[in-house]
Write a protein that holds these residues in place. Structure first.
Motif, PDB file in Angstrom:
ATOM      1  N   ALA A  28     -17.065 -16.629   0.811  1.00 19.58           N
ATOM      2  CA  ALA A  28     -16.913 -15.722   1.947  1.00 19.58           C
ATOM      3  C   ALA A  28     -15.709 -14.808   1.786  1.00 19.58           C
ATOM      4  O   ALA A  28     -15.699 -13.698   2.294  1.00 19.58           O
ATOM      5  CB  ALA A  28     -16.779 -16.537   3.234  1.00 19.58           C
ATOM      6  N   ARG A  29     -14.664 -15.279   1.109  1.00 14.47           N
ATOM      7  CA  ARG A  29     -13.455 -14.470   1.020  1.00 14.47           C
ATOM      8  C   ARG A  29     -13.471 -13.615  -0.243  1.00 14.47           C
ATOM      9  O   ARG A  29     -14.084 -13.961  -1.250  1.00 14.47           O
ATOM     10  CB  ARG A  29     -12.218 -15.364   1.002  1.00 14.47           C
ATOM     11  N   PRO A  30     -12.775 -12.471  -0.194  1.00  9.58           N
ATOM     12  CA  PRO A  30     -12.667 -11.651  -1.401  1.00  9.58           C
ATOM     13  C   PRO A  30     -11.954 -12.418  -2.519  1.00  9.58           C
ATOM     14  O   PRO A  30     -11.145 -13.308  -2.259  1.00  9.58           O
ATOM     15  CB  PRO A  30     -11.827 -10.455  -0.937  1.00  9.58           C
ATOM     16  N   LEU A  31     -12.270 -12.068  -3.737  1.00  4.66           N
ATOM     17  CA  LEU A  31     -11.643 -12.692  -4.887  1.00  4.66           C
ATOM     18  C   LEU A  31     -10.361 -11.941  -5.193  1.00  4.66           C
ATOM     19  O   LEU A  31     -10.329 -10.714  -5.174  1.00  4.66           O
ATOM     20  CB  LEU A  31     -12.593 -12.661  -6.074  1.00  4.66           C
ATOM     21  N   GLY A  32      -9.290 -12.701  -5.495  1.00  2.00           N
ATOM     22  CA  GLY A  32      -7.995 -12.046  -5.576  1.00  2.00           C
ATOM     23  C   GLY A  32      -7.137 -12.437  -6.751  1.00  2.00           C
ATOM     24  O   GLY A  32      -7.605 -12.912  -7.793  1.00  2.00           O
ATOM     25  N   ILE A  33      -5.825 -12.282  -6.562  1.00  2.00           N
ATOM     26  CA  ILE A  33      -4.855 -12.342  -7.637  1.00  2.00           C
ATOM     27  C   ILE A  33      -4.668 -13.752  -8.201  1.00  2.00           C
ATOM     28  O   ILE A  33      -4.117 -13.924  -9.288  1.00  2.00           O
ATOM     29  CB  ILE A  33      -3.502 -11.761  -7.162  1.00  2.00           C
ATOM     30  N   THR A  53     -10.154  -3.259  -5.958  1.00  2.58           N
ATOM     31  CA  THR A  53      -8.976  -2.565  -5.452  1.00  2.58           C
ATOM     32  C   THR A  53      -7.747  -3.238  -6.037  1.00  2.58           C
ATOM     33  O   THR A  53      -7.604  -4.460  -5.943  1.00  2.58           O
ATOM     34  CB  THR A  53      -8.903  -2.618  -3.915  1.00  2.58           C
ATOM     35  N   VAL A  54      -6.891  -2.461  -6.670  1.00  4.15           N
ATOM     36  CA  VAL A  54      -5.674  -3.010  -7.263  1.00  4.15           C
ATOM     37  C   VAL A  54      -4.457  -2.408  -6.566  1.00  4.15           C
ATOM     38  O   VAL A  54      -4.448  -1.234  -6.185  1.00  4.15           O
ATOM     39  CB  VAL A  54      -5.596  -2.755  -8.783  1.00  4.15           C
ATOM     40  N   ARG A  55      -3.437  -3.246  -6.400  1.00  3.99           N
ATOM     41  CA  ARG A  55      -2.149  -2.795  -5.874  1.00  3.99           C
ATOM     42  C   ARG A  55      -1.150  -2.902  -7.021  1.00  3.99           C
ATOM     43  O   ARG A  55      -0.911  -3.995  -7.553  1.00  3.99           O
ATOM     44  CB  ARG A  55      -1.725  -3.649  -4.686  1.00  3.99           C
ATOM     45  N   LEU A  56      -0.598  -1.773  -7.409  1.00  4.09           N
ATOM     46  CA  LEU A  56       0.235  -1.702  -8.603  1.00  4.09           C
ATOM     47  C   LEU A  56       1.689  -1.478  -8.228  1.00  4.09           C
ATOM     48  O   LEU A  56       2.002  -0.846  -7.228  1.00  4.09           O
ATOM     49  CB  LEU A  56      -0.240  -0.553  -9.498  1.00  4.09           C
ATOM     50  N   ILE A 124      -4.891  -7.756  -6.097  1.00  3.08           N
ATOM     51  CA  ILE A 124      -6.218  -7.307  -6.506  1.00  3.08           C
ATOM     52  C   ILE A 124      -7.246  -7.901  -5.552  1.00  3.08           C
ATOM     53  O   ILE A 124      -7.074  -9.022  -5.049  1.00  3.08           O
ATOM     54  CB  ILE A 124      -6.519  -7.697  -7.977  1.00  3.08           C
ATOM     55  N   ARG A 125      -8.291  -7.145  -5.294  1.00  4.02           N
ATOM     56  CA  ARG A 125      -9.365  -7.596  -4.402  1.00  4.02           C
ATOM     57  C   ARG A 125     -10.690  -7.191  -5.028  1.00  4.02           C
ATOM     58  O   ARG A 125     -10.898  -6.027  -5.379  1.00  4.02           O
ATOM     59  CB  ARG A 125      -9.205  -6.939  -3.031  1.00  4.02           C
TER      60      ARG A 125
END
Length: 346
Positions: A28-33, A53-56, A124-125
């Motif tokens: 259910a949750r987004p996959l992340g860092i 989506t990446v946060r740099l 990251i998402r």
């Protein structure tokens, strides 16, 4: 929409601080860092299309690029000043085989690699993409996802020019002509049913049609165009990139360089003729690459191809494939085939 993970860690500390536990598909949750190390991320997802989506950025100045799957360039190097962050997005196609259709299956799931001068991933998402449009590629070795350095096809570099909401599904394959692409069940018979309404399907096949007569070549292109339309896709014919083969006066050879085959068939001219008859869009990559290569000259054009590495005047380097992918991007915009909002131009 859930917020991107914001645990900001210097790139050098990520490997020790993060686990590489595979993310599970269907959760259910987004996959992340939590699925990343300092240099790579792995997400255990099934074939499909995914928004990333990446946060740099971080405490120090950074420069981060992202490649994925079989050496696909997904995000060009992005500079972030010290103490700041930038968010960028792209959409990636995950498939099996993950590279060339006749190649090995590759690694299951989505694999991303962090590169650049000083990579720094803060978050990251990854989520399934519900509404992304696809650019499907049918072509040869000058287009395909090449498995190893120093080779690269322009289709391998095209994704870096696209933002989230538009993705590339590259079904180009090394060594293929219009004859062999239609005949191999792993190619046309497999790719055609995958074409969906709204897909753009770019076709560049000519380099290996060295002994294909004009009538057969024309008929094969018409078969591809008709099959794509039957599936609801929009075919786009692409004339082949030139070979780096110069005359003494600095112009390109009219036969070898400009894809006149062993039977005297001017293959790009046939493509243009089919475009007019079938009323399909044309990306005249032969004309565009001819102009560029001649402007660079015999010496400057070596870097576009693999002349220095392999004495190869047909296949492109990563640099050359990136330049040629930029020409394709520009043509897609000029023809109004894609909206400006989903294309990177800077």
């Amino acid at each position: 929409m859930r917020r991107v993970a914001t645990a900001v860690l210097p790139a050098v500390a990520l490997a020790a601080a993060l686990t590489a536990t595979p993310a599970q598909a269907g959760g259910a949750r987004p996959l992340g860092i939590e699925n990343c190390t300092a240099t790579a991320c792995h997400f255990d997802v099934p074939p499909g299309t995914y928004d990333v989506t990446v946060r740099l950025g971080g405490e120090t100045a950074s420069g981060t690029s992202v490649t994925g799957e079989t050496r696909r360039s997904l995000l060009p190097e992005t500079a972030v000043p010290a103490g700041e962050h930038l968010t960028r997005g792209f959409t990636v196609n995950v498939r099996t085989p993950e590279g060339e259709p006749t190649g090995p299956d590759g690694t299951p799931g989505l694999d991303l690699t962090l590169g650049g001068s000083a990579p720094a991933l803060a978050g990251i998402r990854v989520t399934p993409s519900r509404h992304a449009r696809r650019i499907v590629l049918i072509g040869d070795s000058t287009v395909c996802d090449q498995p190893a350095d120093p080779y690269s096809g322009w289709g391998q570099q095209l994704p870096q020019y696209l933002r989230r909401g538009l993705t590339v599904a590259n079904y180009a394959d090394s060594g293929e002509s219009t004859v062999t692409y239609l005949a191999d069940p792993r190619l046309w018979a497999t790719v055609r049913p995958l074409v969906r309404p709204g897909d753009l399907v770019l076709i560049q096949l000519a380099h290996n049609d060295k002994t294909t007569d004009e009538a057969t070549y024309r008929s094969n292109l018409e078969t591809l165009v008709g099959g794509i339309r039957d599936q609801g896709g929009e075919p786009v014919l692409v004339t082949p990139i030139v070979r780096r083969w110069f005359n003494a006066d600095g112009t390109l050879d009219n036969n070898t360089a400009l894809l006149v085959n062993g039977l005297g068939v001017d293959l790009p001219a046939v493509v243009r003729s089919v475009v007019a008859a079938e009323r399909v869009p044309l990306i005249d990559l032969t004309a565009k690459t001819k102009a560029l290569v001649e402007s660079l000259g015999p010496e400057g054009s070596k870097a576009i191809y693999l002349y220095n590495e392999k004495r190869d005047n047909t296949h492109t380097s990563v640099h050359g494939a990136t330049v040629y992918a930029g020409l394709v991007r520009d043509a897609l915009l000029a023809l109004d085939l894609v909206p400006e909002g989903v294309v990177r131009v800077g």
